[in-house]
Write an enzyme that holds these catalytic residues in place. Structure first.
Site, PDB file in Angstrom:
ATOM      1  CG  ASP A 152      -1.812  -1.153   1.364  1.00 17.26           C
ATOM      2  OD1 ASP A 152      -2.363  -1.561   0.332  1.00 17.26           O
ATOM      3  OD2 ASP A 152      -1.975  -1.668   2.489  1.00 17.26           O
ATOM      4  NE  ARG A 240     -11.394  -2.524  -2.353  1.00 14.66           N
ATOM      5  CZ  ARG A 240     -10.567  -3.518  -2.042  1.00 14.66           C
ATOM      6  NH1 ARG A 240      -9.416  -3.246  -1.435  1.00 14.66           N
ATOM      7  NH2 ARG A 240     -10.868  -4.772  -2.322  1.00 14.66           N
TER       8      ARG A 240
END
Length: 375
Positions: A152, A240
């Site tokens: 991430d 998202r």
């Protein structure tokens, strides 16, 4: 008698006690990060420099390890990894299987600020674990390797009081062959999960990202987390925004443009206050899907969309899900939202559309958008 307060709960109580004392982030977070009295200020020209500086801050002058950190810390990052970013952009589908690169901030509660110098760039993530009072600003992060290793850009796990502000996060909203859903590209821009709460995400420019971010790791990670997203620009993103599992999300003064799959996905009985945002060219911008039950609820107020007749004007479309789902296709509120415990002054949705690009992202001197700029 044994204490009934767990270490995590104690940390949250401390966060509450400091709520009115620290910087105003425009959201649930109240922290100055490492920019407090007694802070040590360092400059880092590489990812490894940041790692080394943080590790050094965990021991005192006698070399003894100090729980939570020996002193508050401010790090200015001056490195430039444009060459790595450009190479990754030229080989998008080759990044997934590479080793993830990142700075892990773990078990650090003394206060830490990382700020990118103008012109700096990073091809590595920042992963915040079991820490608190962390601020990251003006970092330009893109095309990270290591999607298969959960690479991430930002990951916030079990960490209260985190503020991510005026960053630019980017990749390619693209699917590569290799898995059932073609998901072998990049990992998330910002995942917030596993007990993380009192988080503010503000003035970031997020573009070309397939999976923007989580609020909750799984259907069982439904803690009463409190997160604010304000004055962010989301452009050419898939989904998202966030994917919310439980908890409370306050999203105001954001610009959502070019959503290709779904936007704010309010799941597992989560609650969202969605106000004074601008939506355009978006598929299912507010929804509750994938679970088939435990639908979240939302309050809609002050957005550029006010009624279904506006959908055509702003190119808003809606898609179904294979399970039972809820879309905001009537554009009405479906629940209530707890009283917001902080003061904030949202500008109009039109001002967001007209002016936010002058403020969000890096190189903007951390400037904020006030109503006086909307005239």
């Amino acid at each position: 008698m044994k204490s009934l307060i767990t270490p995590i709960a104690a940390g949250l109580l401390l966060a509450f006690s400091q709520y009115s004392l620290a910087a105003d982030t425009g959201g649930y977070t109240k922290t100055d990060g490492g920019d407090v009295s007694g802070a040590v200020k360092k400059t880092a020209s590489s990812m490894q420099d940041i790692v080394n500086i943080i590790e050094a801050a965990k021991v005192d002058a006698n070399g003894k390890k100090v729980k939570g950190g020996a002193y508050p810390l401010v790090i200015t990052y001056t490195g430039n990894e444009d060459s790595l970013i450009n190479a990754a952009a030229a080989n998008i589908c080759g990044q997934w299987s590479k080793d993830a690169r990142g700075v892990e901030i773990k078990d650090f509660t003394k206060g830490l600020t990382i700020i990118g110098a103008n012109g700096s760039s990073a091809n590595f993530g920042i992963w915040i674990v079991n820490s608190s009072d962390i601020v990251v600003r003006n970092m330009r992060i893109g095309y990270l390797p290591g999607g298969a290793q959960d690479g991430d850009m930002f990951r916030i796990d079990n960490s209260p009081n985190v503020w991510l502000d005026h960053n630019e996060l980017f990749a390619a909203n693209h699917e590569c062959d290799g898995t059932k859903d073609g998901d072998t590209t990049f990992e998330s821009a910002i995942d917030i999960k596993k007990g993380a709460t009192y988080v503010t995400i503000s003035y970031n420019y997020i573009h070309g990202v397939k999976k923007v971010g989580l609020s909750g790791f799984s259907s069982s990670d439904t803690a009463e987390r409190n997160i604010t997203y304000h004055h962010n620009i989301y452009s050419d993103v898939n989904a998202r925004l966030p994917l919310q599992r439980g908890g409370n999300v306050h999203a105001y003064n954001n610009l959502y443009t070019g959503i290709t799959s779904s936007g704010l996905n309010v799941r597992q009985n989560g609650k969202a206050l969605i106000e004074n945002n601008w939506f355009e060219n978006a598929v299912s911008p507010v929804t509750s899907r994938y679970d088939g039950s435990n639908f979240g609820t939302w309050v809609l107020k002050g957005n550029n969309i006010t009624k279904p007749a506006d959908f055509a004007t702003y190119n808003i479309t809606w898609t179904p899900d294979t399970k039972e789902y809820r879309n905001a296709d009537t554009w009405t509120s479906t629940g209530t939202y707890p009283t917001v415990p902080y003061s904030y002054s949202p500008v109009s949705a039109q001002c967001v559309k007209d002016k936010l690009a002058n403020y969000a992202g890096v190189g903007k001197n951390l400037a904020t958008l006030a109503s006086s700029a909307c005239k």
